[in-house]
Design an enzyme around this catalytic site. Structure first.
Site, PDB file in Angstrom:
ATOM      1  N   ASP A 204       0.833  -1.201   0.000  1.00  0.00           N
ATOM      2  CA  ASP A 204       0.000   0.000   0.000  1.00  0.00           C
ATOM      3  C   ASP A 204       0.873   1.259   0.000  1.00  0.00           C
ATOM      4  O   ASP A 204       1.868   1.331   0.737  1.00  0.00           O
ATOM      5  CB  ASP A 204      -0.872  -0.031   1.270  1.00  0.00           C
ATOM      6  CG  ASP A 204      -1.920   1.066   1.266  1.00  0.00           C
ATOM      7  OD1 ASP A 204      -2.744   1.095   0.350  1.00  0.00           O
ATOM      8  OD2 ASP A 204      -1.909   1.904   2.196  1.00  0.00           O
ATOM      9  N   GLU A 256      14.617 -14.984   0.861  1.00  0.00           N
ATOM     10  CA  GLU A 256      14.980 -15.975   1.890  1.00  0.00           C
ATOM     11  C   GLU A 256      14.049 -17.178   1.845  1.00  0.00           C
ATOM     12  O   GLU A 256      14.347 -18.220   2.402  1.00  0.00           O
ATOM     13  CB  GLU A 256      14.828 -15.375   3.312  1.00  0.00           C
ATOM     14  CG  GLU A 256      15.852 -14.361   3.696  1.00  0.00           C
ATOM     15  CD  GLU A 256      15.419 -13.593   4.966  1.00  0.00           C
ATOM     16  OE1 GLU A 256      14.524 -14.070   5.708  1.00  0.00           O
ATOM     17  OE2 GLU A 256      15.984 -12.516   5.198  1.00  0.00           O
TER      18      GLU A 256
END
Ligand code: NOJ
Ligand code: CA
Length: 546
Positions: A204, A256
């Site tokens: 956002d 990751e």
């Protein structure tokens, strides 16, 4: 496109505005149980992923974009266990899940902001936000002239005399992204949800996080019709270069995790080149292409946006995304059913004016869907767009809930008209939005004409918007030419957009008044409306096989 390319380079992502999608427990507000029960619908529609608007614990001053706790589900929407089960079940249906993350601001009920209020001026707790003394005698004037996107000043004064910044509602204090706690906290929140299996995030206000350190007044407003200045003047709080450092770190977090986790930025940039900065190789994966959404129903403008987006995003190795509607803008059949009079400027509210010709808007929306779904890259479908829903423009004043309405002193009716709960079935409200025996009314009233737009009413009707979307999405899945890849424009008269995608696919959209003789083809795969004698009428589109 090669089948080993990551999914997000060509995905069709369906936007679930959770409050208005489906209500599982009958209180009149959409929820996770509702989404869960409608997974078979989404699967049969043929989309690849869902983006779910914020579902976190929130006082709902901006319907969830004021987050009080990013690690908890709002009880109105369900529980953490239900969220986890939804992610799992969606995956079983072959649908990926992308929640929304809101890093620019938090709720005024967030633990950090409450602590900041309690700790008082000059405290370490206030450093995580943007607190300043006011200007003028007694500091009674806001620290600068920044405006809230919802109307009024972007600053609110506390009884202790300090002011705090909120680019949106006063209940949404902006975070200070210079503070290491803020950076560490959001990386941790990303890990929290990635380890629960989410496939990415919609970010956002991705272009708003970093502010000019001195918080200067706004530059003079530019005339939207004047040519852009030779050198771009940096804005004090939108799209500042320093924001990219944050996304480099977020990219490392996403990397990751196994699988292709990805981000999509809500970044309102003032040129494709500025947008491309968000999706360079070491940053985010994709960004909404709002230039496409802001374009008028005009062949030249659309072609310019398509070329500009593909060239610029392509130059940094990113795929384009195409979007026509979302929960913040007037639904596109209602935009296209009007003469566009105003110029639409990024970061400014746009509301169409003048009488609506909904049939015209629908015809154009059907053609626009075929255009969007055959362009190279990914696409977003906003819930209800596949049902051809209009903007509900006559909601009574007393039901309006969008903070824009109050903050603008009732000058702007806000975004509720594109957020009315979906019609699923039946002849009267709640049109299957809530289950039998529901105790609550839908949180916004549904118009009577929703009965003709319901999933039930449209299913099996070959001329309906729903069946057009279903067929387009299914064809798109099966046709190797669609999704990511190249496109080549064909020669066509002004007002006609025609292009090929290899192998063997042609899309033609006629935005001109003259019927257009279709190019040679072996079969007509899909048409947005009747095509007779090989003539494509105005405001129609076709997909052809060569
Ligand atoms: C953009 C969101 O899409 C909108 O709905 C929200 O009000 C603002 N950001 C503030 O978070
Ligand atoms: Ca509910």
């Amino acid at each position: 496109m090669s089948s080993t390319a990551p999914w997000w380079r060509s995905a069709v992502i369906y936007q679930v505005y959770i409050r208005s999608f489906a209500d599982g427990n009958g209180d009149g507000i959409g929820d996770i149980a509702g989404i869960h029960s409608r997974l078979p619908y989404l699967k049969s529609l043929g989309i690849d992923a869902i983006w779910i608007n914020p579902w976190y614990k929130s006082p709902m001053a901006d319907h969830g974009y004021d987050v009080a706790d990013f690690r908890a589900i709002d009880p109105r929407f369900g529980t953490m266990a239900e969220a986890e089960a939804l992610i799992e079940e969606a995956h079983r249906h072959g649908i990926r899940v992308i929640p929304d993350i809101v890093p620019n601001h938090v709720s005024d009920q967030h633990a950090w902001f409450r602590a900041a209020l309690a700790a008082g001026p000059g405290s370490a707790e206030r450093e995580r936000f943007v607190f300043r003394p006011g200007r003028g005698p007694d500091g009674a004037e806001p620290p600068n002239d920044w405006m809230s996107c919802f109307g009024g000043p972007a600053w609110t004064r506390l009884p202790d005399g300090q002011w705090y910044l909120h680019l949106f509602a006063p209940e949404q204090p902006d975070l200070n992204w210079e503070h290491p706690d803020v950076r560490a906290e959001f990386e941790d929140i990303l890990r929290f949800w990635f380890s629960r299996g989410v496939d990415g995030f919609r970010i956002d206000v991705a272009h708003g996080l970093v502010k000019h350190p001195e918080l200067p007044d706004l530059p003079p407003r530019r005339d939207p019709d004047a040519p852009a200045p030779a050198e771009r003047v940096p804005h004090p709080h939108w799209d500042r270069d320093e924001v990219h450092e944050i996304y480099r770190a977020w990219r490392r977090v996403a990397d990751e995790f196994p699988g292709d986790r990805s981000f999509v930025a809500e970044a309102w940039a003032d040129s494709p080149a500025r947008l491309a900065n968000y999706v360079r190789q070491d940053r985010l994966h994709t960004a909404f292409n709002f230039d496409f959404l802001m374009a008028s129903w005009d062949a030249r403008q659309l072609r310019e946006v398509i070329d500009g987006s593909l060239t610029t995003l392509g130059s940094v190795g990113a795929p384009a995304t195409w979007v026509l509607s979302n929960h913040d803008v007037t639904r596109h059949p209602s935009r296209f059913g009007r003469k566009v009079v105003k110029k639409w400027v990024a970061n400014e509210t746009y509301r169409p004016e003048g009488p609506l010709d909904f049939e015209l808007g629908t015809r154009r929306a059907r053609a626009a869907a075929l255009l969007m779904l055959s362009l190279p890259g990914g696409a977003y479908v906003y819930q209800g767009e596949e049902l051809g829903l209009p903007e509900v423009e006559d909601l009574p004043d007393e039901v309006l809930q969008d903070p824009c309405w109050e903050r603008s002193g009732h000058a702007d009716r806000g975004r509720d008209g594109c957020r009315v709960p979906l019609p699923w079935s039946g002849q009267e409200a709640p049109f299957g939005f809530s289950p039998e025996g529901a105790t609550g009314e839908p949180w916004l009233p549904q118009p009577a004409l929703w009965k003709d737009h319901s999933v039930e009413a449209q299913t099996g009707d070959a001329t309906s918007m729903l069946e057009l979307y279903r067929r387009a999405l299914h064809l798109r899945r099966g046709l190797p030419a669609l999704g990511e890849g190249d496109m080549t424009w064909l020669d066509a008269p002004a007002g006609v957009l025609a292009f090929t995608r290899e192998p063997g696919f042609v899309c033609v959209v006629n935005l001109s008044a003259e019927p257009y003789q279709l190019p040679e083809h072996t079969s007509l795969l899909l048409a947005s409306g009747p095509v007779e004698d090989g003539l494509l009428p105005q405001d129609h589109a076709v997909w052809l096989s060569r």
